[in-house]
Design a protein around this motif. Structure first.
Motif: not given
Length: 303
Positions: A76-82
């Motif tokens: 459930t950890l939110p994704e961060f595009e990098m």
């Protein structure tokens, strides 16, 4: 050692011959009790294709030990595009170069979701990894460099035990104010929380023991480039010890430094070395200057 789908298959080495599965899990791999229970009760360990009796069935040299490490797990950890700077990766281990100014993981604040671990979540989904990798150690927000992740529960447990027993070696590059006099030195003073500040640490004779070893790599006009290795892992240890030495990090205003309007410190986890959790091979990773504004590639070649 080969992976097939959810399973890892490995040939039992000669020096394990005669010991039980329970012994392998508890003593060879230092698997925590809760994880051993999960493996045993869910038949995630097979010996020559069949569930063994953990306490009585011995393994023999040449046997095939199969382990279900790679069963898909939702997260459930939110994704961060990098874009990740991946320094090393296989089925068990991931090492990435963390940028300066980024938290290693969310620290409880709902609005802080652009961390390295959130970036790992995006990478996990993009690469279709079955399990979200878990960080083995952390770096301060403004410290850049190599961070180690375990890619499944057993790798994370083994690497965590290595970290606890100081079998994982890290070398830091640091630029400090002033010219450090001695080419080599050791700072051995205890560290405690500063009661007057919510984050800051301080030297305190009643604090936790802490040891920092340093070597002068280069002296500039008004700064010194140091190579640092720790014999302990206290919060803010390097920052506190260098300030105590009279040579705070460039940019580290909390501990007396100056020079970076973004609040970053000139500290970079330049090298990471550890035994592979399954093969024992020594893995060495060098973190480039790509993620830090304070160091050049030429300066980091010494690390």
């Amino acid at each position: 050692m080969e992976r097939h789908g959810e399973w890892l298959h490995m040939t039992v080495p000669e020096n394990w011959s005669g010991i039980t599965i329970a012994n392998v899990m508890k003593n060879k791999w230092k698997v925590p009790r809760k994880l051993r229970h999960d493996f045993r009760s869910n038949e995630k360990v097979l010996l020559n294709g069949s569930p063994p009796h953990w306490k009585t069935a011995p393994v023999r040299s040449g046997d095939i030990l199969s382990l279900n490490f790679f069963q898909h797990e939702d997260f459930t950890l939110p994704e961060f595009e990098m874009e990740l700077d991946v320094l090393y990766e296989d089925d068990h281990v991931l090492v990435v170069n963390k940028p300066a100014g980024m938290f290693t993981h969310p620290n409880g604040a709902a609005d802080i979701q652009q961390t390295l671990w959130n970036g790992i979540a995006f990478y996990c989904r993009k690469q279709q990894l079955p399990v979200l990798p878990k960080y083995i150690h952390r770096l301060d927000r403004h410290t850049s460099g190599a961070v180690l992740f375990g890619k499944h529960a057993l790798a994370t447990a083994i690497l965590g035990d290595m970290m606890k027993n100081r079998r994982i070696s890290r070398a830091y590059a640091a630029k400090v104010h002033g010219l450090v006099e001695n080419d080599n030195g050791r700072v051995e003073v205890p560290i405690a929380k500063d009661p007057a500040h919510p984050v800051k640490r301080m030297v305190d004779e009643d604090g936790q023991p802490a040891i920092t070893n340093y070597h002068v790599v280069q002296r500039g006009q008004d700064y010194t480039l140091l190579s640092l290795k720790l014999d302990s892992g206290r919060t803010h240890q390097i920052r506190v010890h260098l300030s105590h030495l009279g040579h705070p990090l460039l940019g580290d205003e909390l501990y007396g430094g100056q020079g970076d309007v973004l609040g970053r410190q000139s500290l970079h986890a330049a090298a990471l070395s550890f035994p592979h959790p399954f093969t024992g091979e020594i893995i060495t990773c060098a973190a480039s200057s790509e993620t830090t504004p304070f160091f050049t590639e030429e300066e980091l070649r010494s690390f």
